[in-house]
Design a protein around this motif. Structure first.
Motif, PDB file in Angstrom:
ATOM      1  N   ARG A 530      -0.108  -0.678   2.131  1.00 49.55           N
ATOM      2  CA  ARG A 530      -0.282  -1.791   3.058  1.00 49.55           C
ATOM      3  C   ARG A 530      -1.199  -2.839   2.447  1.00 49.55           C
ATOM      4  O   ARG A 530      -2.247  -2.527   1.888  1.00 49.55           O
ATOM      5  CB  ARG A 530      -0.843  -1.265   4.376  1.00 49.55           C
ATOM      6  CG  ARG A 530      -1.102  -2.344   5.409  1.00 49.55           C
ATOM      7  CD  ARG A 530      -1.190  -1.733   6.806  1.00 49.55           C
ATOM      8  NE  ARG A 530      -2.218  -0.717   6.888  1.00 49.55           N
ATOM      9  CZ  ARG A 530      -3.477  -0.966   7.255  1.00 49.55           C
ATOM     10  NH1 ARG A 530      -3.849  -2.192   7.528  1.00 49.55           N
ATOM     11  NH2 ARG A 530      -4.352   0.019   7.346  1.00 49.55           N
ATOM     12  N   GLN A 531      -0.760  -4.093   2.559  1.00 49.68           N
ATOM     13  CA  GLN A 531      -1.538  -5.186   1.991  1.00 49.68           C
ATOM     14  C   GLN A 531      -2.677  -5.567   2.922  1.00 49.68           C
ATOM     15  O   GLN A 531      -2.599  -5.413   4.138  1.00 49.68           O
ATOM     16  CB  GLN A 531      -0.633  -6.415   1.763  1.00 49.68           C
ATOM     17  CG  GLN A 531       0.577  -6.128   0.887  1.00 49.68           C
ATOM     18  CD  GLN A 531       0.178  -5.729  -0.518  1.00 49.68           C
ATOM     19  OE1 GLN A 531      -0.765  -6.265  -1.079  1.00 49.68           O
ATOM     20  NE2 GLN A 531       0.889  -4.757  -1.078  1.00 49.68           N
ATOM     21  N   THR A 532      -3.729  -6.063   2.337  1.00 54.52           N
ATOM     22  CA  THR A 532      -4.861  -6.535   3.140  1.00 54.52           C
ATOM     23  C   THR A 532      -4.472  -7.817   3.860  1.00 54.52           C
ATOM     24  O   THR A 532      -3.694  -8.624   3.365  1.00 54.52           O
ATOM     25  CB  THR A 532      -6.077  -6.808   2.244  1.00 54.52           C
ATOM     26  OG1 THR A 532      -5.713  -7.767   1.250  1.00 54.52           O
ATOM     27  CG2 THR A 532      -6.551  -5.534   1.577  1.00 54.52           C
ATOM     28  N   GLN A 539       3.484  -9.972   1.767  1.00 53.39           N
ATOM     29  CA  GLN A 539       3.991  -9.189   0.659  1.00 53.39           C
ATOM     30  C   GLN A 539       4.492  -7.852   1.190  1.00 53.39           C
ATOM     31  O   GLN A 539       3.848  -7.232   2.032  1.00 53.39           O
ATOM     32  CB  GLN A 539       2.912  -8.964  -0.401  1.00 53.39           C
ATOM     33  CG  GLN A 539       2.416 -10.237  -1.061  1.00 53.39           C
ATOM     34  CD  GLN A 539       1.357  -9.959  -2.113  1.00 53.39           C
ATOM     35  OE1 GLN A 539       1.008  -8.810  -2.377  1.00 53.39           O
ATOM     36  NE2 GLN A 539       0.834 -11.022  -2.711  1.00 53.39           N
ATOM     37  N   PRO A 541       5.064  -4.091   1.738  1.00 58.15           N
ATOM     38  CA  PRO A 541       4.221  -2.923   1.421  1.00 58.15           C
ATOM     39  C   PRO A 541       4.936  -1.899   0.548  1.00 58.15           C
ATOM     40  O   PRO A 541       4.305  -0.948   0.091  1.00 58.15           O
ATOM     41  CB  PRO A 541       3.902  -2.342   2.798  1.00 58.15           C
ATOM     42  CG  PRO A 541       5.045  -2.771   3.659  1.00 58.15           C
ATOM     43  CD  PRO A 541       5.475  -4.109   3.146  1.00 58.15           C
TER      44      PRO A 541
END
Length: 550
Positions: A530-532, A539, A541
């Motif tokens: 998981r992207q911040t 984006q 994941p």
């Protein structure tokens, strides 16, 4: 009807079937002999091979003609028969025998639903002393399907499966999969799992098949109104016009695609069933001749623009399309609403993606393994493929394993550390692919079209009416089988060719079946992280994905 071997080879390749040139030439001859087009012939051949669990060989093709095509044609009068003659044309003894068998099967089926009368019964009584004769035991009869001799798997290991030489071969990849060491932590990390959608999962029992037609109608109508409201708001449409109101100027209609008969949908049989609010559920035939590009299937909710001069036929000139992805964010539009991109062929508005919270766990990378049954070959009951899969799991130590069974068709949306997986066991690609009609000026990928339909129709099964082997309880279907958000990863197992595709920002994976008949199949593996939050551009994941042979 002109059919070439090259057209057949291209159509077979879409479904993952590679065959020799001699076989495609034989298929082309069968198309001419039995008056079939390319898509119709390939569709019937796929149905036959999937039922028999056979590979495509010359023997399979011969049995396909003998057991399926010839009997199919014997039920329908050939166009070559003279209309002026007093008889239906000459028939050989085999055709007459087959017609008698079909007639007896129909009578047996009708008698099974009828109350026995006091008179003589035409239906023969079957006992151990007087079994069914071979003449009465048709290949399509359910009696034949239940005989032990019709399917007797062995307790010995499958020779074809054990003799395979492509174990561990990567057949397709996605993302930065090159040079990746596929190993997890065996679930040692923090894994947060939760089901999204309906507040309560469907775990209790309920009365199945006790559905009222009015309740089914209510579910379908609500779906039309729900998607219509989204499209109306998105395109700032002032109002929808009733489907039967004559108009000389272009009008905008809302409705559901249907077929004007019990046959397969084609570009001449399309009807639009209007919504309840504006059209009271009325239907109007649709002329698609003015549309250069379209992709339609029964049950699809669409918004069309066109002319309806008489009120009896609607000439469509436009299907409302989703706009291309904007490079920047308009101030008034949430970021999640822009994570989609459709060509003019596809209509609908996809849902936003899930916004993770602090409860969804950390941002560490996790490995997910996905496999779908059957877990044993058709000629053995030793479960060697399942044991090989377990060996792979023990070696790679994935953090999460998702094992799907063909008999389980209940879909769900599952959040794994904030990454949403859409899961289903239904072969939706095959079901919609068999009913979809399309026209495109350029190259068109059937799989991508169907996947976009699933996401924009916001349903795990948007096809209506469903396939005959699908049992759907529509009240629970509306509550539990809708997409609550656009999934980050959609797992959609199918008998068709495996793939990994990025569709509207959703990574769609067909891992294939673990076994196909007597040979080994494939499974899938993914790396997710998981992207911040904070970046304007979303984006995926899904860092990497592969489909691997067992």
């Amino acid at each position: 009807m002109t059919v070439s071997a090259q057209q057949l080879a291209k159509e077979l390749e879409i479904f993952g079937l590679d065959c020799d040139e001699s076989l495609t030439e034989k298929l082309a001859e069968l198309c001419v002999l039995y008056e079939q087009d390319v898509e119709g012939m390939v569709g019937e051949l796929l149905t036959y091979t999937n039922t028999k669990k056979d590979c495509l060989t010359s023997e399979t093709l011969s049995s396909f003609e003998r057991e399926f095509l010839s009997k199919r044609v014997s039920r329908v009068p050939r166009h070559s028969a003279s209309k002026d003659s007093g008889h239906a044309g000459a028939r050989d003894i085999v055709s007459i025998q087959e017609l008698l068998e079909v007639e007896e099967e129909d009578e047996t089926l009708l008698n099974s639903y009828a109350t026995p009368s006091k008179g003589s019964q035409k239906r023969a009584v079957t006992t151990p002393e007087t079994p069914l004769t071979k003449r009465r035991m048709s290949t399509r009869s359910p009696h034949q399907l239940l005989l032990p001799s019709s399917f007797s798997p062995s307790a010995t290991p499958s020779q074809k499966y054990n003799s395979r030489n492509n174990r561990g071969e990567v057949v397709t990849s996605f993302g930065s999969a090159q040079g990746v060491s596929w190993s997890g932590r065996g679930g040692a990390g923090v894994i947060s799992l939760k089901v999204l959608g309906c507040p309560e999962s469907l775990t209790g029992s309920y009365k199945f098949m006790f559905q009222k037609l009015a309740d089914i109608r209510e579910v379908l109508t609500c779906k039309i109104e729900e998607l219509g409201s989204e499209l109306k708001e998105h395109y700032k449409i002032e109002a929808f016009t009733p489907v039967l109101v004559p108009a000389q100027e272009p009008v905008t209609l809302l409705g559901k695609i249907g077929c004007d008969s019990n046959g397969k949908l084609n570009n001449k049989s399309v009807i639009l069933e209007g919504d309840r609010e504006h059209s009271s559920g009325a239907q109007v035939p649709v002329d698609l001749s003015e549309l250069k590009e379209y992709s339609l299937f029964p049950g699809q909710v669409v918004v069309m623009e066109g002319i309806n001069t008489t009120g009896r036929k609607f000439v469509a000139t436009k299907l409302y399309e989703v706009p291309q992805r904007s490079p920047t964010l308009p101030p008034a539009m949430p970021r999640a609403r822009l994570q989609f991109c459709l060509s003019p062929v596809f209509k609908g508005v996809p849902l936003p993606f899930y916004q993770p919270t602090e409860e969804d766990g950390d941002f560490e990378q996790n490995m997910v393994l996905v496999a779908c049954g059957p877990y044993t070959t058709s000629d053995s009951i030793t479960y060697d493929p399942l044991l090989d899969l377990i060996t792979t799991i023990n070696h790679d130590r994935p953090d999460v394993c998702i094992l799907r069974v063909q008999l389980v068709s209940e879909p769900c949306s599952l959040s794994l550390n904030g990454v949403v997986f859409g899961l289903t066991s239904t072969d939706l690609l095959f079901h919609i692919g068999a009913e979809e009609i399309s026209s495109s000026s350029g190259s068109s990928d059937r799989f991508s079209r169907i996947l976009k339909h699933i996401l924009t129709q916001r349903s795990f099964y948007p096809l209506y009416p469903p396939q005959e082997d699908m049992a759907i309880d529509y009240e629970n279907f509306y509550a539990h089988a809708q997409l609550p958000v656009t999934p980050d990863v959609l797992i959609i197992p199918s008998e068709l060719r495996y793939f990994v595709k990025d569709i509207l920002g959703c990574v769609c994976v067909n891992p294939g079946r673990l076994t196909k008949g007597q040979v080994g199949g494939t499974y899938g593996r993914l790396y997710i992280r998981r992207q911040t939050t904070g970046g304007e551009e979303r984006q995926s994941p899904c860092v990497a994905a592969q489909v691997v042979r067992i």
